[in-house]
Design an enzyme around this catalytic site. Structure first.
Site, mmCIF file in Angstrom:
data_model
loop_
_atom_site.group_PDB
_atom_site.id
_atom_site.type_symbol
_atom_site.label_atom_id
_atom_site.label_comp_id
_atom_site.label_asym_id
_atom_site.label_seq_id
_atom_site.Cartn_x
_atom_site.Cartn_y
_atom_site.Cartn_z
ATOM 1 N N CYS A 162 7.649 2.200 -7.009
ATOM 2 C CA CYS A 162 8.473 2.683 -5.900
ATOM 3 C C CYS A 162 8.794 1.007 -5.359
ATOM 4 C CB CYS A 162 8.009 3.141 -4.736
ATOM 5 S SG CYS A 162 8.914 2.919 -3.152
ATOM 6 N N GLY A 163 9.832 0.381 -5.567
ATOM 7 C CA GLY A 163 10.478 -0.973 -5.401
ATOM 8 C C GLY A 163 9.885 -1.251 -4.037
ATOM 9 N N HIS A 164 10.163 -0.275 -2.947
ATOM 10 C CA HIS A 164 10.176 -0.551 -1.522
ATOM 11 C C HIS A 164 8.567 -0.942 -1.365
ATOM 12 C CE1 HIS A 164 14.311 -0.114 -0.265
ATOM 13 N NE2 HIS A 164 14.127 1.188 -1.034
ATOM 14 N N CYS A 165 7.876 0.070 -2.073
ATOM 15 C CA CYS A 165 6.366 -0.059 -1.792
ATOM 16 C C CYS A 165 5.998 -1.515 -2.427
ATOM 17 C CB CYS A 165 5.662 1.105 -2.688
ATOM 18 S SG CYS A 165 6.134 2.864 -2.097
#
Length: 104
Positions: free
Chosen positions: A32-35
């Site tokens: 996950c890019g946000h993670c």
């Protein structure tokens, strides 16, 4: 105690709510890019609280624990106090966003 990798172990809601003291649980996924973007802020905040246990939980389709905590976006970081939700932050984008997790 900071956790580096997301755990795919099948923790249940009963396992989590039975934990005592203050604990940080983080729902997300390694891809996950946000993670990945939030990780430095979460890790820096946790470094200031080395006594706080940190559990990273691999969330996704078919994973019940995230649904039981009403997780809709990743990462969702929840502070539990004796098994009960105390505070939460979703998709922190800076260190200030994480400060709510560590208020007394």
């Amino acid at each position: 105690m900071m956790t580096v990798e997301y755990s795919d172990s099948a923790l249940s809601i009963h396992d989590i709510t039975a934990l005592s003291g203050d604990i940080i649980i983080e729902f997300g996924a390694p891809w996950c890019g946000h993670c990945q973007s939030a990780a430095p802020f979460i890790n820096k905040a946790l470094a200031s609280h080395p006594d706080m246990r940190h559990i990273k939980i691999y969330d996704g389709k078919g994973k019940r624990l995230g649904r039981q905590f009403a997780v809709k976006l990743w990462p969702t970081v929840i502070r539990l106090r004796n098994g009960q939700e105390f505070s939460r932050v979703v998709r922190p984008t800076n260190l200030d966003d994480t400060s709510i997790l560590f208020q007394p």
